[in-house]
Scaffold this motif. Structure first.
Motif, PDB file in Angstrom:
ATOM      1  N   ARG A  42      29.951  39.968  30.572  1.00  0.00           N
ATOM      2  CA  ARG A  42      28.594  40.551  30.091  1.00  0.00           C
ATOM      3  C   ARG A  42      27.757  39.645  29.547  1.00  0.00           C
ATOM      4  O   ARG A  42      26.556  39.579  30.227  1.00  0.00           O
ATOM      5  CB  ARG A  42      29.022  41.465  28.717  1.00  0.00           C
ATOM      6  N   LYS A  43      28.017  38.530  29.053  1.00  0.00           N
ATOM      7  CA  LYS A  43      27.254  37.276  28.755  1.00  0.00           C
ATOM      8  C   LYS A  43      26.456  36.859  29.951  1.00  0.00           C
ATOM      9  O   LYS A  43      25.272  36.533  30.024  1.00  0.00           O
ATOM     10  CB  LYS A  43      27.705  36.315  27.946  1.00  0.00           C
ATOM     11  N   GLU A  44      27.350  36.740  30.971  1.00  0.00           N
ATOM     12  CA  GLU A  44      26.857  35.968  32.551  1.00  0.00           C
ATOM     13  C   GLU A  44      25.989  36.833  33.083  1.00  0.00           C
ATOM     14  O   GLU A  44      24.796  36.461  33.332  1.00  0.00           O
ATOM     15  CB  GLU A  44      27.986  35.936  33.132  1.00  0.00           C
ATOM     16  N   LEU A  45      26.179  38.315  33.117  1.00  0.00           N
ATOM     17  CA  LEU A  45      25.279  39.089  33.649  1.00  0.00           C
ATOM     18  C   LEU A  45      24.069  39.222  33.027  1.00  0.00           C
ATOM     19  O   LEU A  45      23.012  39.516  33.567  1.00  0.00           O
ATOM     20  CB  LEU A  45      26.040  40.573  33.851  1.00  0.00           C
TER      21      LEU A  45
ATOM     22  N   ARG B 136      19.738  46.411  31.711  1.00  0.00           N
ATOM     23  CA  ARG B 136      20.636  46.356  30.648  1.00  0.00           C
ATOM     24  C   ARG B 136      21.937  47.358  30.963  1.00  0.00           C
ATOM     25  O   ARG B 136      22.888  47.403  30.730  1.00  0.00           O
ATOM     26  CB  ARG B 136      20.094  46.373  29.185  1.00  0.00           C
ATOM     27  N   GLU B 137      21.056  48.614  31.143  1.00  0.00           N
ATOM     28  CA  GLU B 137      22.022  49.968  31.438  1.00  0.00           C
ATOM     29  C   GLU B 137      22.862  49.641  32.513  1.00  0.00           C
ATOM     30  O   GLU B 137      24.063  49.895  32.500  1.00  0.00           O
ATOM     31  CB  GLU B 137      21.116  50.806  31.801  1.00  0.00           C
ATOM     32  N   LYS B 138      22.468  48.837  33.566  1.00  0.00           N
ATOM     33  CA  LYS B 138      23.284  48.395  34.675  1.00  0.00           C
ATOM     34  C   LYS B 138      24.386  47.370  34.338  1.00  0.00           C
ATOM     35  O   LYS B 138      25.665  47.892  35.002  1.00  0.00           O
ATOM     36  CB  LYS B 138      22.447  47.647  35.855  1.00  0.00           C
TER      37      LYS B 138
ATOM     38  N   ARG C 151      26.834  49.738  32.808  1.00  0.00           N
ATOM     39  CA  ARG C 151      27.665  50.681  33.556  1.00  0.00           C
ATOM     40  C   ARG C 151      28.653  49.628  34.405  1.00  0.00           C
ATOM     41  O   ARG C 151      29.715  49.975  34.760  1.00  0.00           O
ATOM     42  CB  ARG C 151      26.371  51.051  34.516  1.00  0.00           C
ATOM     43  N   TYR C 152      28.349  48.603  34.779  1.00  0.00           N
ATOM     44  CA  TYR C 152      29.318  47.508  35.346  1.00  0.00           C
ATOM     45  C   TYR C 152      30.409  47.222  34.666  1.00  0.00           C
ATOM     46  O   TYR C 152      31.517  47.422  34.871  1.00  0.00           O
ATOM     47  CB  TYR C 152      28.541  46.188  35.699  1.00  0.00           C
TER      48      TYR C 152
ATOM     49  N   LEU D  14      31.382  48.833  41.802  1.00  0.00           N
ATOM     50  CA  LEU D  14      31.204  47.477  41.315  1.00  0.00           C
ATOM     51  C   LEU D  14      30.545  46.703  42.455  1.00  0.00           C
ATOM     52  O   LEU D  14      29.393  45.928  41.947  1.00  0.00           O
ATOM     53  CB  LEU D  14      32.519  46.940  41.074  1.00  0.00           C
ATOM     54  N   ILE D  15      30.670  46.608  43.629  1.00  0.00           N
ATOM     55  CA  ILE D  15      30.279  45.905  44.532  1.00  0.00           C
ATOM     56  C   ILE D  15      28.861  46.124  44.615  1.00  0.00           C
ATOM     57  O   ILE D  15      27.861  45.447  44.920  1.00  0.00           O
ATOM     58  CB  ILE D  15      31.123  45.905  46.073  1.00  0.00           C
ATOM     59  N   ALA D  16      28.387  47.320  44.942  1.00  0.00           N
ATOM     60  CA  ALA D  16      27.241  47.729  44.977  1.00  0.00           C
ATOM     61  C   ALA D  16      26.167  47.413  43.939  1.00  0.00           C
ATOM     62  O   ALA D  16      25.231  46.678  43.837  1.00  0.00           O
ATOM     63  CB  ALA D  16      26.956  49.489  45.192  1.00  0.00           C
ATOM     64  N   LEU D  17      26.773  47.284  42.384  1.00  0.00           N
ATOM     65  CA  LEU D  17      26.096  46.992  41.499  1.00  0.00           C
ATOM     66  C   LEU D  17      25.936  45.403  41.521  1.00  0.00           C
ATOM     67  O   LEU D  17      24.941  44.937  41.092  1.00  0.00           O
ATOM     68  CB  LEU D  17      26.784  47.137  40.052  1.00  0.00           C
TER      69      LEU D  17
END
Length: 108
Positions: A7-10, A22-24, A27-28, A75-78
């Motif tokens: 989460r921190k990295e994203l 942030r919503e993405k 969701r991820y 997940l790959i799409a995100l």
């Protein structure tokens, strides 16, 4: 899997002011949790499940495997979407090379 690190990295790679970005991330992380929960449910001995319907009995692939594949695709799409949103914008500066000039003798 350390969800806090992911989460921190994203969050470090997105525009943290954007509610959509942030919503993405949320969701991820949610999909990641479901992916690993399915991992724990799918054991090597239950890749196939036995279906009994009255006198009929047959084997079919575990539906959790198909669901895991669907989540993996999401997940790959995100991930691709995150990569596109953090790529530096291409700068379109005109080429500053001077045009080559030719003399009459070069053309003959």
């Amino acid at each position: 899997m350390n969800q806090a690190k992911i989460r921190k990295e994203l969050l470090s790679k997105i525009d943290s002011e954007s509610a959509v970005e942030r919503e993405k991330v949320d969701r991820y992380i949610s999909l990641l949790k479901a992916f690993y929960k399915l991992d724990r449910l799918i054991k090597p001995d239950n890749l196939l499940v036995k279906i009994e319907n009255g006198k009929q009995s047959y084997w079919k692939s575990n539906p959790a495997i198909a669901e895991k594949n669907r989540i993996n695709t999401a997940l790959i799409a995100l991930e691709k979407d995150f990569k596109y949103s953090v790529l530096p914008k291409k700068q379109t500066k005109p080429d500053k090379k001077p045009a080559k000039s030719y003399s009459k003798s070069d053309l003959l």
